[in-house]
Design a protein around this motif. Structure first.
Motif, mmCIF file in Angstrom:
data_model
loop_
_atom_site.group_PDB
_atom_site.id
_atom_site.type_symbol
_atom_site.label_atom_id
_atom_site.label_comp_id
_atom_site.label_asym_id
_atom_site.label_seq_id
_atom_site.Cartn_x
_atom_site.Cartn_y
_atom_site.Cartn_z
ATOM 1 N N GLU A 61 -38.827 12.408 17.836
ATOM 2 C CA GLU A 61 -38.242 11.289 18.562
ATOM 3 C C GLU A 61 -36.919 10.504 18.361
ATOM 4 O OE1 GLU A 61 -42.762 9.304 19.126
ATOM 5 O OE2 GLU A 61 -42.213 9.229 17.594
ATOM 6 N N ARG A 62 -37.093 10.652 17.022
ATOM 7 C CA ARG A 62 -35.578 9.928 16.599
ATOM 8 C C ARG A 62 -34.504 10.843 16.785
ATOM 9 N NH1 ARG A 62 -36.632 8.578 9.583
ATOM 10 N NH2 ARG A 62 -38.257 7.472 9.889
ATOM 11 N N GLY A 63 -34.944 12.308 17.086
ATOM 12 C CA GLY A 63 -33.730 12.858 17.561
ATOM 13 C C GLY A 63 -33.148 12.830 18.754
ATOM 14 N N ILE A 64 -34.180 12.429 19.576
ATOM 15 C CA ILE A 64 -33.495 12.283 20.801
ATOM 16 C C ILE A 64 -33.444 10.522 21.123
ATOM 17 C CG2 ILE A 64 -35.013 11.526 23.552
ATOM 18 C CD1 ILE A 64 -36.908 13.770 22.868
ATOM 19 N N GLN A 65 -33.643 9.149 20.058
ATOM 20 C CA GLN A 65 -33.860 8.054 20.018
ATOM 21 C C GLN A 65 -31.995 8.166 19.851
ATOM 22 O OE1 GLN A 65 -35.643 5.440 20.831
ATOM 23 N NE2 GLN A 65 -34.354 4.725 21.414
ATOM 24 N N ASN A 66 -31.993 8.989 19.246
ATOM 25 C CA ASN A 66 -30.277 8.996 18.165
ATOM 26 C C ASN A 66 -28.971 8.684 19.712
ATOM 27 O OD1 ASN A 66 -31.036 9.591 15.818
ATOM 28 N ND2 ASN A 66 -30.611 11.081 15.466
ATOM 29 N N TYR A 67 -29.621 9.479 20.834
ATOM 30 C CA TYR A 67 -28.923 9.836 22.223
ATOM 31 C C TYR A 67 -28.979 8.635 23.323
ATOM 32 C CZ TYR A 67 -28.154 14.198 21.105
ATOM 33 O OH TYR A 67 -27.045 15.492 19.955
ATOM 34 N N LEU A 68 -30.680 8.039 23.236
ATOM 35 C CA LEU A 68 -30.677 6.981 23.973
ATOM 36 C C LEU A 68 -29.984 5.507 23.373
ATOM 37 C CD1 LEU A 68 -34.787 7.310 24.427
ATOM 38 C CD2 LEU A 68 -32.453 7.539 25.302
ATOM 39 N N ARG A 90 -19.079 11.672 26.444
ATOM 40 C CA ARG A 90 -18.984 11.612 24.858
ATOM 41 C C ARG A 90 -19.763 10.806 24.017
ATOM 42 N NH1 ARG A 90 -13.317 8.154 24.964
ATOM 43 N NH2 ARG A 90 -12.665 9.408 23.120
ATOM 44 N N ALA A 91 -20.089 9.867 24.567
ATOM 45 C CA ALA A 91 -21.242 9.320 23.472
ATOM 46 C C ALA A 91 -22.390 10.387 22.810
ATOM 47 C CB ALA A 91 -22.140 8.519 23.815
ATOM 48 N N HIS A 92 -23.181 11.058 23.913
ATOM 49 C CA HIS A 92 -23.061 12.050 23.662
ATOM 50 C C HIS A 92 -23.227 13.378 23.073
ATOM 51 C CE1 HIS A 92 -27.008 15.342 24.494
ATOM 52 N NE2 HIS A 92 -26.026 16.355 24.336
ATOM 53 N N MET A 93 -21.769 13.770 23.007
ATOM 54 C CA MET A 93 -20.983 14.524 21.966
ATOM 55 C C MET A 93 -21.132 14.289 21.065
ATOM 56 S SD MET A 93 -21.170 17.526 23.242
ATOM 57 C CE MET A 93 -19.998 17.893 22.075
ATOM 58 N N ARG A 94 -21.206 13.084 20.792
ATOM 59 C CA ARG A 94 -20.491 11.971 19.824
ATOM 60 C C ARG A 94 -21.627 12.034 18.317
ATOM 61 N NH1 ARG A 94 -17.224 8.621 21.999
ATOM 62 N NH2 ARG A 94 -19.243 6.762 22.147
ATOM 63 N N VAL A 95 -23.228 12.177 19.232
ATOM 64 C CA VAL A 95 -24.546 11.857 18.671
ATOM 65 C C VAL A 95 -24.459 13.326 18.509
ATOM 66 C CG1 VAL A 95 -27.051 11.862 18.718
ATOM 67 C CG2 VAL A 95 -24.943 9.626 19.940
ATOM 68 N N LEU A 96 -24.123 14.398 19.170
ATOM 69 C CA LEU A 96 -24.338 15.730 18.802
ATOM 70 C C LEU A 96 -24.186 16.116 17.611
ATOM 71 C CD1 LEU A 96 -25.592 18.646 19.524
ATOM 72 C CD2 LEU A 96 -23.545 19.051 21.017
ATOM 73 N N ALA A 97 -22.267 16.283 17.470
ATOM 74 C CA ALA A 97 -21.930 16.526 16.597
ATOM 75 C C ALA A 97 -22.256 16.073 14.809
ATOM 76 C CB ALA A 97 -19.753 15.647 16.332
ATOM 77 N N THR A 98 -23.051 14.749 14.713
ATOM 78 C CA THR A 98 -23.183 13.898 13.962
ATOM 79 C C THR A 98 -24.771 14.321 13.372
ATOM 80 O OG1 THR A 98 -23.831 11.963 14.856
ATOM 81 C CG2 THR A 98 -21.565 12.655 13.997
ATOM 82 N N THR A 99 -25.974 15.139 14.251
ATOM 83 C CA THR A 99 -27.021 15.405 14.225
ATOM 84 C C THR A 99 -27.326 16.771 14.694
ATOM 85 O OG1 THR A 99 -27.804 14.493 16.370
ATOM 86 C CG2 THR A 99 -27.497 13.057 14.251
ATOM 87 N N LEU A 100 -26.213 17.732 14.744
ATOM 88 C CA LEU A 100 -26.209 18.733 15.427
ATOM 89 C C LEU A 100 -27.609 19.591 14.573
ATOM 90 C CD1 LEU A 100 -25.098 21.585 17.339
ATOM 91 C CD2 LEU A 100 -24.203 21.793 15.179
ATOM 92 N N GLU A 101 -28.024 19.957 13.501
ATOM 93 C CA GLU A 101 -29.912 20.377 13.587
ATOM 94 C C GLU A 101 -30.623 19.910 14.004
ATOM 95 O OE1 GLU A 101 -29.610 21.377 9.273
ATOM 96 O OE2 GLU A 101 -28.240 22.300 9.185
ATOM 97 N N GLN A 102 -30.956 18.419 13.467
ATOM 98 C CA GLN A 102 -31.601 17.717 14.581
ATOM 99 C C GLN A 102 -31.778 17.993 16.304
ATOM 100 O OE1 GLN A 102 -31.700 13.599 13.504
ATOM 101 N NE2 GLN A 102 -33.823 13.370 13.906
ATOM 102 N N THR A 103 -30.173 17.945 16.742
ATOM 103 C CA THR A 103 -31.047 17.766 17.838
ATOM 104 C C THR A 103 -31.439 19.258 18.146
ATOM 105 O OG1 THR A 103 -28.827 16.318 17.940
ATOM 106 C CG2 THR A 103 -29.172 17.680 20.033
ATOM 107 N N ARG A 104 -30.849 19.905 17.227
ATOM 108 C CA ARG A 104 -31.437 21.529 17.503
ATOM 109 C C ARG A 104 -32.665 21.817 17.740
ATOM 110 N NH1 ARG A 104 -26.561 25.414 15.263
ATOM 111 N NH2 ARG A 104 -25.399 24.994 16.911
ATOM 112 N N VAL A 105 -33.876 21.328 16.799
ATOM 113 C CA VAL A 105 -34.764 21.364 16.639
ATOM 114 C C VAL A 105 -35.405 19.908 17.005
ATOM 115 C CG1 VAL A 105 -36.598 20.125 14.989
ATOM 116 C CG2 VAL A 105 -34.942 21.157 14.207
ATOM 117 N N ALA A 106 -34.889 19.014 17.853
ATOM 118 C CA ALA A 106 -35.677 18.231 18.812
ATOM 119 C C ALA A 106 -35.496 18.879 20.441
ATOM 120 C CB ALA A 106 -35.417 17.202 18.663
ATOM 121 N N PHE A 107 -34.983 18.749 20.816
ATOM 122 C CA PHE A 107 -34.470 19.651 22.126
ATOM 123 C C PHE A 107 -35.047 21.113 22.284
ATOM 124 C CE2 PHE A 107 -29.873 17.802 23.395
ATOM 125 C CZ PHE A 107 -30.583 17.008 23.289
ATOM 126 N N ASN A 108 -35.631 21.806 21.566
ATOM 127 C CA ASN A 108 -35.684 23.284 21.489
ATOM 128 C C ASN A 108 -37.811 23.237 20.941
ATOM 129 O OD1 ASN A 108 -33.415 23.945 22.708
ATOM 130 N ND2 ASN A 108 -32.909 24.770 20.541
#
Length: 194
Positions: A61-68, A90-108
């Motif tokens: 939830e936090r991983g996706i909320q970061n993007y929202l 660009r915002a998506h890529m900025r969030v990805l750059a700072t939350t890469l590990e969390q994003t991978r868990v959240a998305f997968n």
């Protein structure tokens, strides 16, 4: 095990769980592994979290909320659709750059959640899709974007491209996230503009 000392908190547990889930995957990691990583007995984790699934749910939830938090305001802004699309990417890529590990868990790994909790994540994912749908719809209505055969497919293709970036993006790569975002936006906008 984490470096440094200090009190164990829910945030510290989440950070270590993100690392462990990312390295080994949610089904393989046990409460004992998480306890060892934060330096407490597995039973003591329940002071901070209610279950391993609750921990995964919070991470996702936090991983996706970061993007929202970054993309929904862009979608609702009054700028032209092309400007908003570029800024959302660009915002998506900025969030990805700072939350890469969390994003991978959240998305997968959200699919390991129970059906009830998966529905909560689907609802968040639909909000993310809706942000891009708003931009595309506004662009088509204003004439800034061409009449695409299927606006939803255009949105899903954009989202799919952005989500795939979590697999290949490297913080140590030669291009900063903003520059990657601009390159991706160029690609998306070339397909939308008349």
């Amino acid at each position: 095990m984490r470096s440094g000392s200090g009190p164990v908190s829910a945030e510290v547990i989440e950070q270590e769980a993100v690392r462990l889930f990312g390295e080994r995957s949610y089904p393989v990691v046990g409460m004992r592994d998480i306890g060892e990583a934060v330096g407490i007995l597995p039973g003591s984790l329940y002071v901070h979290i209610s279950s391993k699934e609750d921990l995964l749910l919070r991470i996702v939830e936090r991983g996706i909320q970061n993007y929202l938090d970054q993309i929904e305001p862009v979608a609702a802004a009054s700028e032209p659709a092309g400007v908003r699309m570029r800024e959302a990417i660009r915002a998506h890529m900025r969030v990805l750059a700072t939350t890469l590990e969390q994003t991978r868990v959240a998305f997968n790994q959200w699919t390991y959640l129970s059906p009830e909790n998966q529905q909560r994540i689907v609802d968040l994912r639909q909000r993310y899709e809706q942000a891009f749908t708003t931009i595309v719809r506004d662009g088509v209505e204003s004439g800034e974007f061409r009449q695409v055969r299927s606006p939803r497919i255009a949105v899903l293709a954009t989202i799919g491209m952005l989500n795939a970036a979590a697999q290949w993006y490297s913080p140590g790569g030669p291009m900063p996230p903003e520059e990657i975002g601009d390159a991706l936006a160029d690609h998306v906008l070339s397909g939308l503009q008349p």
